[in-house]
Scaffold this motif. Structure first.
Motif, PDB file in Angstrom:
ATOM      1  N   GLN A  68      -1.111  -8.232  -6.674  1.00  0.00           N
ATOM      2  CA  GLN A  68      -0.096  -7.619  -7.521  1.00  0.00           C
ATOM      3  C   GLN A  68       0.211  -6.189  -7.048  1.00  0.00           C
ATOM      4  O   GLN A  68       1.369  -5.797  -6.964  1.00  0.00           O
ATOM      5  CB  GLN A  68      -0.559  -7.607  -8.975  1.00  0.00           C
ATOM      6  N   THR A  69      -0.806  -5.416  -6.713  1.00  0.00           N
ATOM      7  CA  THR A  69      -0.599  -4.061  -6.214  1.00  0.00           C
ATOM      8  C   THR A  69       0.121  -4.091  -4.872  1.00  0.00           C
ATOM      9  O   THR A  69       1.045  -3.298  -4.635  1.00  0.00           O
ATOM     10  CB  THR A  69      -1.950  -3.324  -6.084  1.00  0.00           C
ATOM     11  N   VAL A  90       2.766  -2.033   6.869  1.00  0.00           N
ATOM     12  CA  VAL A  90       1.339  -1.762   7.067  1.00  0.00           C
ATOM     13  C   VAL A  90       1.051  -0.290   6.792  1.00  0.00           C
ATOM     14  O   VAL A  90       0.070   0.048   6.124  1.00  0.00           O
ATOM     15  CB  VAL A  90       0.881  -2.176   8.480  1.00  0.00           C
ATOM     16  N   GLU A  91       1.927   0.595   7.279  1.00  0.00           N
ATOM     17  CA  GLU A  91       1.757   2.027   7.022  1.00  0.00           C
ATOM     18  C   GLU A  91       1.776   2.305   5.517  1.00  0.00           C
ATOM     19  O   GLU A  91       0.950   3.072   5.011  1.00  0.00           O
ATOM     20  CB  GLU A  91       2.876   2.808   7.721  1.00  0.00           C
ATOM     21  N   ALA A  92       2.697   1.678   4.803  1.00  0.00           N
ATOM     22  CA  ALA A  92       2.788   1.860   3.351  1.00  0.00           C
ATOM     23  C   ALA A  92       1.530   1.326   2.660  1.00  0.00           C
ATOM     24  O   ALA A  92       1.016   1.958   1.727  1.00  0.00           O
ATOM     25  CB  ALA A  92       4.032   1.163   2.809  1.00  0.00           C
ATOM     26  N   TYR A  93       1.038   0.177   3.113  1.00  0.00           N
ATOM     27  CA  TYR A  93      -0.181  -0.399   2.547  1.00  0.00           C
ATOM     28  C   TYR A  93      -1.365   0.539   2.759  1.00  0.00           C
ATOM     29  O   TYR A  93      -2.106   0.848   1.828  1.00  0.00           O
ATOM     30  CB  TYR A  93      -0.455  -1.779   3.149  1.00  0.00           C
ATOM     31  N   LEU A  94      -1.561   0.984   3.987  1.00  0.00           N
ATOM     32  CA  LEU A  94      -2.687   1.861   4.311  1.00  0.00           C
ATOM     33  C   LEU A  94      -2.599   3.186   3.557  1.00  0.00           C
ATOM     34  O   LEU A  94      -3.610   3.707   3.085  1.00  0.00           O
ATOM     35  CB  LEU A  94      -2.759   2.106   5.819  1.00  0.00           C
ATOM     36  N   TYR A  95      -1.370   3.708   3.432  1.00  0.00           N
ATOM     37  CA  TYR A  95      -1.188   4.956   2.693  1.00  0.00           C
ATOM     38  C   TYR A  95      -1.614   4.766   1.233  1.00  0.00           C
ATOM     39  O   TYR A  95      -2.343   5.583   0.680  1.00  0.00           O
ATOM     40  CB  TYR A  95       0.275   5.415   2.767  1.00  0.00           C
ATOM     41  N   TYR A  96      -1.171   3.682   0.625  1.00  0.00           N
ATOM     42  CA  TYR A  96      -1.531   3.422  -0.766  1.00  0.00           C
ATOM     43  C   TYR A  96      -3.044   3.252  -0.909  1.00  0.00           C
ATOM     44  O   TYR A  96      -3.647   3.787  -1.839  1.00  0.00           O
ATOM     45  CB  TYR A  96      -0.805   2.179  -1.295  1.00  0.00           C
ATOM     46  N   ASP A 100      -3.891   6.073  -3.206  1.00  0.00           N
ATOM     47  CA  ASP A 100      -3.575   5.529  -4.520  1.00  0.00           C
ATOM     48  C   ASP A 100      -2.199   5.992  -4.993  1.00  0.00           C
ATOM     49  O   ASP A 100      -1.995   6.358  -6.151  1.00  0.00           O
ATOM     50  CB  ASP A 100      -4.652   5.896  -5.543  1.00  0.00           C
ATOM     51  N   ALA A 101      -1.257   5.998  -4.045  1.00  0.00           N
ATOM     52  CA  ALA A 101       0.121   6.414  -4.334  1.00  0.00           C
ATOM     53  C   ALA A 101       1.043   5.758  -3.300  1.00  0.00           C
ATOM     54  O   ALA A 101       0.617   5.449  -2.181  1.00  0.00           O
ATOM     55  CB  ALA A 101       0.249   7.932  -4.258  1.00  0.00           C
ATOM     56  N   TYR A 102       2.286   5.568  -3.696  1.00  0.00           N
ATOM     57  CA  TYR A 102       3.262   5.011  -2.754  1.00  0.00           C
ATOM     58  C   TYR A 102       3.603   6.034  -1.682  1.00  0.00           C
ATOM     59  O   TYR A 102       3.669   7.238  -1.941  1.00  0.00           O
ATOM     60  CB  TYR A 102       4.552   4.601  -3.482  1.00  0.00           C
ATOM     61  N   ILE A 103       3.857   5.534  -0.494  1.00  0.00           N
ATOM     62  CA  ILE A 103       4.277   6.374   0.606  1.00  0.00           C
ATOM     63  C   ILE A 103       5.709   6.856   0.355  1.00  0.00           C
ATOM     64  O   ILE A 103       6.507   6.162  -0.275  1.00  0.00           O
ATOM     65  CB  ILE A 103       4.189   5.605   1.948  1.00  0.00           C
TER      66      ILE A 103
END
Length: 113
Positions: A68-69, A90-96, A100-103
């Motif tokens: 879900q996240t 992938v960059e957005a996933y790793l950043y989150y 614990d925040a959206y890129i």
């Protein structure tokens, strides 16, 4: 183990997975496009003291966010960039995972230049 899925493929098909499952990735690896993980029900544990399913534990994997996240991360990425590449997902996933925040792709681009 034929249940393995590459991070790239999971992010491209994230809406095909059950929102209540979680992604499990190798505990001691650097994650990238080709990292292989498992999508499992986080409640499928041997007993209440276990924090990860047996299959994930056997392969030294950690809970690397709920589906879900991850669906929210992918949705946010496409809202920012309709032509988002899988590398950017992938960059957005790793950043989150790390923050614990959206890129913010614009801010990231400014920081990288």
């Amino acid at each position: 183990m034929d249940n393995l899925i590459e991070l790239e493929n999971l992010l491209k098909r994230v809406n095909e997975f059950n929102w209540s499952d979680s992604l499990y990735l190798p505990a001691d690896d650097v994650w990238d496009l080709t990292t292989k993980g498992l999508v499992l029900d986080p409640d499928d544990v041997e007993d209440e003291e276990d924090d990860v399913p047996k299959l994930a534990k056997e392969h030294d994997m950690i809970d690397a966010l709920s589906i879900q996240t991850i669906q929210g991360i992918v949705k946010n990425a496409y809202e920012q960039k309709s032509d988002c590449t899988v590398e950017e997902l992938v960059e957005a996933y790793l950043y989150y995972f790390d923050h614990d925040a959206y890129i913010d792709f614009e801010k990231q681009a400014a920081n990288n230049s």
